[in-house]
Write a protein that holds these residues in place. Structure first.
Motif, short mmCIF file in Angstrom:
data_model
loop_
_atom_site.label_atom_id
_atom_site.label_comp_id
_atom_site.label_asym_id
_atom_site.label_seq_id
_atom_site.Cartn_x
_atom_site.Cartn_y
_atom_site.Cartn_z
N ASP A 1 0.82 -1.21 0.00
CA ASP A 1 0.00 0.00 0.00
C ASP A 1 0.86 1.26 0.00
O ASP A 1 0.43 2.30 -0.51
CB ASP A 1 -0.94 0.00 1.21
CG ASP A 1 -2.06 -1.01 1.06
OD1 ASP A 1 -2.42 -1.33 -0.09
OD2 ASP A 1 -2.57 -1.49 2.08
N THR B 1 1.47 1.84 -3.52
CA THR B 1 0.28 2.40 -4.15
C THR B 1 0.23 3.92 -3.99
O THR B 1 -0.02 4.66 -4.95
CB THR B 1 -1.00 1.77 -3.55
OG1 THR B 1 -0.97 0.36 -3.75
CG2 THR B 1 -2.24 2.34 -4.20
N VAL B 2 0.50 4.39 -2.77
CA VAL B 2 0.45 5.83 -2.49
C VAL B 2 1.56 6.57 -3.24
O VAL B 2 1.32 7.59 -3.89
CB VAL B 2 0.54 6.10 -0.98
CG1 VAL B 2 0.61 7.60 -0.70
CG2 VAL B 2 -0.65 5.48 -0.26
N TYR C 1 0.88 6.68 -7.12
CA TYR C 1 -0.19 7.55 -7.61
C TYR C 1 -0.04 9.01 -7.18
O TYR C 1 -0.46 9.92 -7.90
CB TYR C 1 -1.55 7.01 -7.15
CG TYR C 1 -1.99 5.81 -7.93
CD1 TYR C 1 -2.51 5.93 -9.21
CD2 TYR C 1 -1.88 4.53 -7.39
CE1 TYR C 1 -2.90 4.82 -9.94
CE2 TYR C 1 -2.28 3.41 -8.11
CZ TYR C 1 -2.79 3.56 -9.38
OH TYR C 1 -3.17 2.45 -10.11
N GLN C 2 0.56 9.22 -6.01
CA GLN C 2 0.67 10.58 -5.50
C GLN C 2 2.03 11.22 -5.79
O GLN C 2 2.14 12.43 -5.88
CB GLN C 2 0.43 10.60 -3.99
CG GLN C 2 -0.96 10.17 -3.56
CD GLN C 2 -2.01 11.22 -3.90
OE1 GLN C 2 -2.64 11.15 -4.94
NE2 GLN C 2 -2.18 12.19 -3.02
N PHE D 1 4.32 10.53 -0.07
CA PHE D 1 3.53 9.75 0.88
C PHE D 1 2.49 10.64 1.54
O PHE D 1 2.81 11.68 2.12
CB PHE D 1 4.43 9.13 1.96
CG PHE D 1 3.68 8.21 2.88
CD1 PHE D 1 3.36 6.93 2.47
CD2 PHE D 1 3.29 8.64 4.14
CE1 PHE D 1 2.65 6.07 3.31
CE2 PHE D 1 2.60 7.80 4.99
CZ PHE D 1 2.28 6.51 4.58
N ASP D 2 1.24 10.21 1.46
CA ASP D 2 0.12 10.94 2.05
C ASP D 2 -0.62 9.99 2.98
O ASP D 2 -1.12 8.95 2.55
CB ASP D 2 -0.81 11.45 0.95
CG ASP D 2 -1.97 12.25 1.51
OD1 ASP D 2 -2.97 11.63 1.94
OD2 ASP D 2 -1.87 13.49 1.53
N TYR E 1 -4.34 9.16 2.15
CA TYR E 1 -4.45 8.28 0.99
C TYR E 1 -3.99 6.88 1.35
O TYR E 1 -4.56 5.88 0.89
CB TYR E 1 -3.60 8.85 -0.15
CG TYR E 1 -3.95 8.30 -1.51
CD1 TYR E 1 -4.84 8.95 -2.35
CD2 TYR E 1 -3.39 7.10 -1.96
CE1 TYR E 1 -5.16 8.44 -3.61
CE2 TYR E 1 -3.70 6.58 -3.19
CZ TYR E 1 -4.59 7.25 -4.01
OH TYR E 1 -4.91 6.72 -5.23
N TYR E 2 -2.96 6.80 2.21
CA TYR E 2 -2.45 5.49 2.63
C TYR E 2 -3.51 4.72 3.42
O TYR E 2 -3.71 3.52 3.20
CB TYR E 2 -1.20 5.67 3.47
CG TYR E 2 -0.63 4.38 4.00
CD1 TYR E 2 -0.05 3.45 3.14
CD2 TYR E 2 -0.70 4.07 5.36
CE1 TYR E 2 0.46 2.25 3.63
CE2 TYR E 2 -0.19 2.89 5.84
CZ TYR E 2 0.39 1.98 4.98
OH TYR E 2 0.88 0.79 5.45
N ALA F 1 -6.04 3.40 1.12
CA ALA F 1 -5.53 2.25 0.38
C ALA F 1 -5.56 0.99 1.25
O ALA F 1 -5.89 -0.10 0.76
CB ALA F 1 -4.10 2.53 -0.10
#
Length: 228
Positions: A170, A173-174, A177-178, A181-182, A185-186, A189
């Motif tokens: 995950d 994933t963050v 796409y971003q 690191f957010d 959003y994490y 996910a």
């Protein structure tokens, strides 16, 4: 076969490679290189994983014998990824770490990802798979005495390993796409990946329940026979 003779250097590399250098390379690949250099990052992680494995060599012949067993478990792990839904990669990585050492566990996990992805598809997720399975093997090796003594703790570790794998993926994933690191959003996910996390945890529990003891007995016999 190279043996690192300097004990101090071997100790530094033993901890710096899996806990600092490899995670830093994976993070750098996700944030800086993005989609352009993921294969180069994957190969870099593989090389550093092999170097970590070499830090466990104190005698050349013992290291060579351990390498053969590690290669066999890696091959079994790669084949295991072809099993639908329930996959034994984590279980075999943990078993390798318990009986062959933390460095072997990291190598089995790391190489299982990059080698099996020759069929399943290489991508920017590969370095994160290598890191997550590698760390699962590493920590299993660190905790091997405790996990071997208490089977219930081993099974709990298998469940937690499924959670750890999902959480590391995950992070990819963050970052993917971003671009950074957010935390919000994490968390989103992590929630969306919950069904997969549960599947990983159950799979790890079942494979460790059925495989850990019989494979452990066989590995112990081989270790005694060949003085590993």
């Amino acid at each position: 076969m190279t043996v690192i003779r300097n004990r101090s250097l071997r100790t530094v590399l033993k901890y710096a490679l899996p806990l600092i250098l490899i995670p830093a390379l994976v993070a750098l690949g996700a944030v800086v290189f993005r989609k352009d250099r993921y294969l180069l990052v994957s190969l870099g992680v593989a090389v550093l994983s092999i170097l970590l494995f070499y830090t466990s060599f104190e005698e050349k012949h013992i290291g060579s014998r351990r390498m053969v067993l590690t290669a066999i478990l890696t091959a079994l792990s790669v084949i295991g990824r072809f099993i639908p839904f329930f996959k034994p990669v984590t279980a075999l990585t943990v078993i390798a770490a318990l009986y062959l050492g933390a460095e072997s566990g990291f190598l089995v996990g790391s190489l299982s990802a990059i080698l099996s992805n020759i069929w399943f598809g290489q991508g920017p997720w590969t370095p994160f798979q290598m890191l997550s399975w590698g760390l699962i093997g590493l920590f299993a090796g660190y905790l091997s005495k405790l996990l071997l003594k208490h089977r219930s703790l081993l099974l709990i570790y298998g469940v937690l390993s499924g959670v750890l794998y999902s959480m590391v993926m995950d992070i990819w994933t963050v970052l993917w796409y971003q671009g950074y690191f957010d935390i919000a959003y994490y968390l989103a996910a992590c929630v969306s990946a919950l069904p997969y996390t549960i599947l990983y945890a159950v799979s790890n529990f079942l494979f460790l329940f059925f495989l850990a003891e019989p494979m452990g007995r066989k590995l112990n016999r081989v270790k005694i026979k060949y003085g590993i």
